[in-house]
Every structure is written in structure tokens, then in C-alpha cells.
Design a protein around this motif. Structure first.
Motif, PDB file in Angstrom:
ATOM      1  N   HIS A   1      35.615  51.751  20.643  1.00  0.00           N
ATOM      2  CA  HIS A   1      34.196  52.073  20.821  1.00  0.00           C
ATOM      3  C   HIS A   1      33.311  51.303  19.838  1.00  0.00           C
ATOM      4  O   HIS A   1      32.114  51.540  19.759  1.00  0.00           O
ATOM      5  N   LYS A   2      33.938  50.297  19.147  1.00  0.00           N
ATOM      6  CA  LYS A   2      33.168  49.446  18.232  1.00  0.00           C
ATOM      7  C   LYS A   2      33.368  47.957  18.476  1.00  0.00           C
ATOM      8  O   LYS A   2      32.440  47.163  18.316  1.00  0.00           O
ATOM      9  N   ARG A   3      34.596  47.557  18.854  1.00  0.00           N
ATOM     10  CA  ARG A   3      34.922  46.127  18.924  1.00  0.00           C
ATOM     11  C   ARG A   3      35.890  45.834  20.066  1.00  0.00           C
ATOM     12  O   ARG A   3      36.630  46.715  20.506  1.00  0.00           O
ATOM     13  N   LEU A   4      35.877  44.567  20.485  1.00  0.00           N
ATOM     14  CA  LEU A   4      36.930  44.043  21.357  1.00  0.00           C
ATOM     15  C   LEU A   4      37.840  43.169  20.511  1.00  0.00           C
ATOM     16  O   LEU A   4      37.359  42.308  19.757  1.00  0.00           O
ATOM     17  N   TYR A   5      39.153  43.398  20.636  1.00  0.00           N
ATOM     18  CA  TYR A   5      40.142  42.652  19.862  1.00  0.00           C
ATOM     19  C   TYR A   5      41.031  41.831  20.790  1.00  0.00           C
ATOM     20  O   TYR A   5      41.396  42.288  21.880  1.00  0.00           O
ATOM     21  N   LYS A   6      41.410  40.651  20.311  1.00  0.00           N
ATOM     22  CA  LYS A   6      42.540  39.920  20.895  1.00  0.00           C
ATOM     23  C   LYS A   6      43.665  39.985  19.866  1.00  0.00           C
ATOM     24  O   LYS A   6      43.512  39.537  18.728  1.00  0.00           O
ATOM     25  N   ILE A   7      44.783  40.556  20.277  1.00  0.00           N
ATOM     26  CA  ILE A   7      45.891  40.823  19.362  1.00  0.00           C
ATOM     27  C   ILE A   7      47.189  40.331  19.990  1.00  0.00           C
ATOM     28  O   ILE A   7      47.361  40.396  21.208  1.00  0.00           O
ATOM     29  N   ARG A   8      48.077  39.862  19.159  1.00  0.00           N
ATOM     30  CA  ARG A   8      49.398  39.437  19.647  1.00  0.00           C
ATOM     31  C   ARG A   8      50.478  40.073  18.784  1.00  0.00           C
ATOM     32  O   ARG A   8      50.343  40.145  17.557  1.00  0.00           O
ATOM     33  N   PHE A   9      51.533  40.530  19.444  1.00  0.00           N
ATOM     34  CA  PHE A   9      52.668  41.081  18.717  1.00  0.00           C
ATOM     35  C   PHE A   9      53.655  39.952  18.431  1.00  0.00           C
ATOM     36  O   PHE A   9      54.114  39.256  19.334  1.00  0.00           O
ATOM     37  N   ASP A  10      53.955  39.769  17.140  1.00  0.00           N
ATOM     38  CA  ASP A  10      54.900  38.735  16.715  1.00  0.00           C
ATOM     39  C   ASP A  10      56.265  39.393  16.548  1.00  0.00           C
ATOM     40  O   ASP A  10      56.487  40.153  15.608  1.00  0.00           O
ATOM     41  N   ASN A  11      57.176  39.085  17.455  1.00  0.00           N
ATOM     42  CA  ASN A  11      58.474  39.754  17.445  1.00  0.00           C
ATOM     43  C   ASN A  11      59.327  39.346  16.250  1.00  0.00           C
ATOM     44  O   ASN A  11      60.167  40.121  15.784  1.00  0.00           O
TER      45      ASN A  11
ATOM     46  N   SER B   1      38.181  39.261  16.720  1.00  0.00           N
ATOM     47  CA  SER B   1      37.534  40.496  17.139  1.00  0.00           C
ATOM     48  C   SER B   1      36.060  40.215  17.369  1.00  0.00           C
ATOM     49  O   SER B   1      35.492  39.283  16.778  1.00  0.00           O
ATOM     50  N   TYR B   2      35.453  41.034  18.218  1.00  0.00           N
ATOM     51  CA  TYR B   2      34.045  40.842  18.578  1.00  0.00           C
ATOM     52  C   TYR B   2      33.355  42.200  18.520  1.00  0.00           C
ATOM     53  O   TYR B   2      33.722  43.134  19.247  1.00  0.00           O
ATOM     54  N   SER B   3      32.372  42.334  17.633  1.00  0.00           N
ATOM     55  CA  SER B   3      31.594  43.562  17.533  1.00  0.00           C
ATOM     56  C   SER B   3      30.470  43.542  18.560  1.00  0.00           C
ATOM     57  O   SER B   3      29.833  42.503  18.779  1.00  0.00           O
ATOM     58  N   TYR B   4      30.211  44.678  19.176  1.00  0.00           N
ATOM     59  CA  TYR B   4      29.184  44.746  20.215  1.00  0.00           C
ATOM     60  C   TYR B   4      28.331  45.993  19.994  1.00  0.00           C
ATOM     61  O   TYR B   4      28.636  46.838  19.137  1.00  0.00           O
ATOM     62  N   ASP B   5      27.268  46.112  20.764  1.00  0.00           N
ATOM     63  CA  ASP B   5      26.357  47.247  20.648  1.00  0.00           C
ATOM     64  C   ASP B   5      27.005  48.476  21.290  1.00  0.00           C
ATOM     65  O   ASP B   5      27.182  48.529  22.508  1.00  0.00           O
TER      66      ASP B   5
END
Length: 496
Positions: A257-267, A277-281
Motif C-alpha cells: 500500500h506504499k510501493r511497487l517492488y521488483k524482487i528476485r529470489f537468489d537461490n 522500488s517505486y513509491s506512489y501516491d
């Protein structure tokens, strides 16, 4: 950030499965619907590029003359198809605190049914994102447990059950898994990414307050029923209100409810790595939930499900992956009126949008649904209970010099809560429309020209609350039929 690894091993347990052949399964017609090695070969086994993540398919939609079939049941929900063309249905029975599962044959004759009870105040929100594996078993979640349900001889059985609260001190039995989705390239027999809601209701006087300890992003690597690895990350004081998106390289897109994240799991390191990450209104917080007297938090949540769209600030949408090469990710923010945001997946940079407020005529416009995407165009609907409108955007130009343009807005259509659907072959968008006529709620399945916004056809379905879709998605099979789980019916509209 604290990363936790748990490994569960039960000595002496037999391996559930032998090494799975990499040969791709195909349905009886030889069709191949996706590349995943562990999913049913069917039009809708999963939600990677469909229900929550794109809501757009290449299949042709129905055309008049249409046939309408309705089947009684309780509760809105999801509909998926297995490799044999059977219909699998899941719904939350809120009054009995159960998640119910049913399997029908192609003629909608009941094959088997099953239910799992939930306990938490937010349990009704769980289990709404499920998928079907290559052995036509359902993977789903209830509270903080993940299940594999298999139908054998007309009965469902709990083939696997993983209670995360019992497996780790990091999870509470009061948490709710909101969504789960398998990775494209599993390390184990099946690797499933999941997210928890990250909020809870606390009663103070005659109101419910929302406490936000924070959502969790996790991955469960299932080698067999006796050997499981779990890794997770908690977003402190950030909640999640809808599903996640996964691209073909197994990058994860999570909107709190605050940001959009791009995340990757490193095995190799067993860590989740934030790429950007991108903060939005997030917009204003919603009003408090009334919960008077001796009413339980759960009963007050149910009453308010019927009254409001927003339960938290922030976006209620699932991020939508867009572009031929998955170059873009789009969502609606939490501001009122709502705005559309499209980012480049490579670095999170925003793409210019000529009219980011699709429903500028409605100062209270908002949406809780994914953007329905196909072939460079995407649909957004206005879920404001007092508003109206469906809009279409198009991504134009070369990468790095692109612009998102508003193609059209149809102000006359009110699709209050369903997830819209786009058919690429028919170049049509489908919405479940509400018209109030003589103070009576009348429901229609409506087809819209994707290029012009004009209504192609409108089919009357029924009137009253039983016909409310309650945020259930539209599902289009490869035989020109649309399925919707309504509040009191299962609806099929098509050429059948």
C-alpha cells in the motif's frame, strides 16, 4: 532485512513423486498452452498471464446468438480448467467460514466437492488465487496453510498440507496467505511464491482499526511432502491487498500500500534481492469500519465488504505485466480520483501517460482490479459504487521513446466489481455490467469493441444480489464460452 530459512524433514517418509519427465503434456487435441513443467495443459490452469496478472487471452470470445446457463451454488469465486476440460471452482462461504471447492465435468455435473475451514478475521480474503497442476490437483491456501487437493474416485483428498505457523516461528496462525503462484523454473518439484496480507483488525470501542505489522513475501520449495524449504521477507508496516505478478524470468512484482517492488529470489544465497522500488501516491485512508456492541470483527468485516471498495490506502490492484517482451508493468494508484501508472520493468522508470486519470469526470473514481491487457492495449474499470466508466489505453512508440495514450472512455458502462477480460482474437473486452432499473439491480454480460469502446452486445443475466459477481474474474475458455462465479450462481455464456 532478516531472511529466514526453514527446512522440514520427516525421517522415514516415502518420496511422493519420482523424477518428473520434462516432456511437455498436451491435451487431447495436442494443444500446448504454456511452458511450465508442472501445470495442467489447459486454458486457465494458473494466473501467470491470465486472471490476476493480465486478464487477456488469445482465444475468441462468444458472439450472438448466445446461450446462457446458470447453476446454483453459494459464494462468488474463481473458475479454472483442468487438462481434461473439467471445471474447477473455488469460493469463500463467508457465513460458514469455509473455502469450498467443486469439480464439474463439461456438462456441469458435479464430480466431487470439498471444504476447508478458516478461522482468522481476514480468512475470507485468502484462497482466492489458486492453480491447477499437471496431475489436475488444486493448489490453494487457507489462513496460513498451503494445500494440494487431489480428486480421486469422486472425492477430494488433502494430498499435501503445509502449515507455515507450525513450521516457523516467523509465521502466526492468525495470518492470512492472500495469493500463491508457482515459479516458471522450479528448484524443487514445485516452487511456490506466496504473499500474506500483512494487516489485522483490532476492535476499539465501536470501530475496527487496522494494525499493519507488515506483509510477508515467501517462497516454498517442495521436493516431496516430507522435505520443504521456506524462505521469506517481511515488508515492515506495509500491507498487500491483491496478488503478485511473475515474469518469465521469475522476477517478482509486489505492490504494497506504499510501493511497487521488483524482487528476485537468489537461490544460491537464499536471499530475496530488491532490484528496484517505486513509491506512489497511496491516497487518503478510508473511513473507519463501524463495529458496534458485541459484534465480532469478522462479522463487521463481512458487512463492510458489501459497502465499500477501499479497506486500506494504496493500490488494490495486482500489477499487470505488459509488452511482447514483458517490458512494462502497470497498476492503478491509491489516489482519488485514481491514476494509471506504467513503469519499465528493467529499471522502474515511469512511462509518460497523456491522460493518467481515465475517469476525470468522477472525483471519487477508483479500481481494485488488474488492468486487462492484450497486444499493447489495456482496459481499466471504475469501481466507485456511485460512478461509472470503462477506459482503454494503448502503449505506442519504441522502447525508451514510448507513450501511453488514452484511446477511449465509455462513461455509460458501470462494471462495479468484476475483473474485466480481453480477447485478442475477437479484439473485444468483456465486463459484467450493472444497471439500476426501477431500483432493481439488473446484471448484464457486455462486450465492448477494444478499438472504439462501442458496445457490441449486451446479454441480460438476472436481477438481484444472487447475480452479483463480487470481484470474481471472467474466464474465457478456448471454445468461446465465458464463465463467472457469481454470488449465488455459476454463470456460463457462450456458443457452447
Amino acid at each position: 532485512m532478516k531472511w529466514v530459512e526453514i527446512q522440514k524433514i520427516i525421517p522415514g517418509a516415502l518420496l511422493l513423486f519420482l523424477i518428473y519427465s520434462c516432456k511437455e503434456k498436451k491435451d487431447e487435441l495436442g494443444k500446448k498452452y504454456h511452458e511450465h513443467p508442472r501445470l495442467a495443459q489447459s486454458p486457465w490452469p494458473i494466473i501467470h498471464a491470465n486472471l490476476s496478472q493480465q486478464a487477456g487471452v488469445e482465444f475468441a470470445g462468444p458472439n450472438p446468438p448466445l446461450k446462457v446457463k446458470l447453476f446454483d451454488h453459494k459464494g462468488p469465486g474463481w473458475i479454472l480448467f483442468d487438462s481434461k476440460g473439467n471445471i474447477l471452482f473455488g469460493a469463500a462461504n463467508a457465513t460458514e467460514r469455509k473455502h469450498e471447492f467443486k469439480k464439474f465435468d463439461k456438462g456441469m455435473n458435479l464430480i466431487a466437492e470439498f471444504s476447508l475451514s478458516f478461522s482468522g478475521a481476514t480468512g475470507v480474503f485468502g484462497g482466492i488465487y489458486s492453480f491447477i497442476d499437471h496431475e489436475d490437483c488444486i493448489w490453494t491456501s487457507v489462513d496460513v496453510s498451503i494445500y494440494r487437493l487431489c480428486e480421486i474416485g469422486g472425492k477430494f483428498e488433502k494430498d499435501m498440507e503445509f502449515n507455515l505457523a507450525e513450521m516457523s516461528d516467523g509465521f502466526s496462525k492468525d495470518e492470512t496467505i492472500l495469493a500463491l503462484m508457482p515459479l516458471y523454473r522450479p528448484t524443487g518439484w514445485m516452487d511456490i511464491v506466496f504473499v500474506t496480507l500483512g494487516f489485522e483488525y483490532v476492535k476499539e470501542g465501536d470501530f475496527l482499526k487496522i494494525n499493519i505489522p507488515g506483509a510477508k513475501l515467501g517462497i516454498i520449495q517442495i521436493f516431496d511432502r516430507s522435505k520443504v524449504n521456506i524462505y521469506y521477507h517481511q515488508f515492515r508496516e506495509e500491507a498487500i491487498q491483491n496478488s503478485i505478478a511473475i515474469d518469465r524470468k521469475d522476477n517478482l512484482y509486489i505492490i504494497t500500500h506504499k510501493r511497487l517492488y521488483k524482487i528476485r529470489f537468489d537461490n544460491s544465497s537464499k536471499n530475496f534481492r530488491s532490484i528496484w522500488s517505486y513509491s506512489y501516491d497511496p491516497g487518503p485512508p478510508p473511513s473507519e469500519i463501524e463495529c458496534r456492541g458485541e459484534s465480532s470483527p469478522y462479522s463487521c468485516v463481512l458487512v463492510n465488504l458489501l459497502k465499500r471498495v477501499r479497506f486500506l490506502a494504496g493500490s488494490g490492484t495486482t500489477p499487470t505485466i505488459m509488452g511482447d517482451n514483458e517490458e512494462y508493468i502497470g497498476f492503478a494508484d491509491g489516489s482519488i480520483p485514481m491514476k494509471i501508472i506504467v513503469l519499465r520493468t528493467e529499471d522502474g522508470s515511469p512511462v509518460e501517460i497523456d491522460n493518467p486519470e481515465p475517469f476525470s469526470y468522477d472525483p471519487e473514481s477508483q479500481t481494485e482490479n488488474t488492468l486487462a491487457y492484450f497486444g499493447g492495449k489495456f482496459i481499466v474499470d471504475n469501481n466507485n459504487p456511485e460512478g461509472s466508466g470503462v477506459a482503454c489505453y494503448e502503449i505506442k512508440g519504441s522502447y525508451g521513446n514510448e507513450k501511453v495514450k488514452l484511446l477511449w472512455v465509455n462513461k455509460d458502462i458501470f462494471a462495479p466489481n468484476n475483473v474485466p477480460l480481453v480477447s485478442g482474437k475477437s479484439q473485444s473486452a468483456y465486463v459484467y455490467e450493472l444497471k439500476k432499473e426501477d431500483r432493481i439491480d439488473k446484471w448484464y454480460l457486455t462486450a465492448i469493441d477494444l478499438n472504439t469502446g462501442k458496445v457490441l452486445w449486451r446479454e441480460f443475466i438476472g436481477e438481484g444480489f444472487d447475480y452479483n459477481s463480487m470481484y470474481a474474474p471472467l474466464n474465457l475458455d478456448d471454445k468461446n464460452n465465458i464463465y463467472i462465479g457469481l454470488f449465488g450462481k455459476i454463470l456460463i455464456v457462450g456458443n457452447m
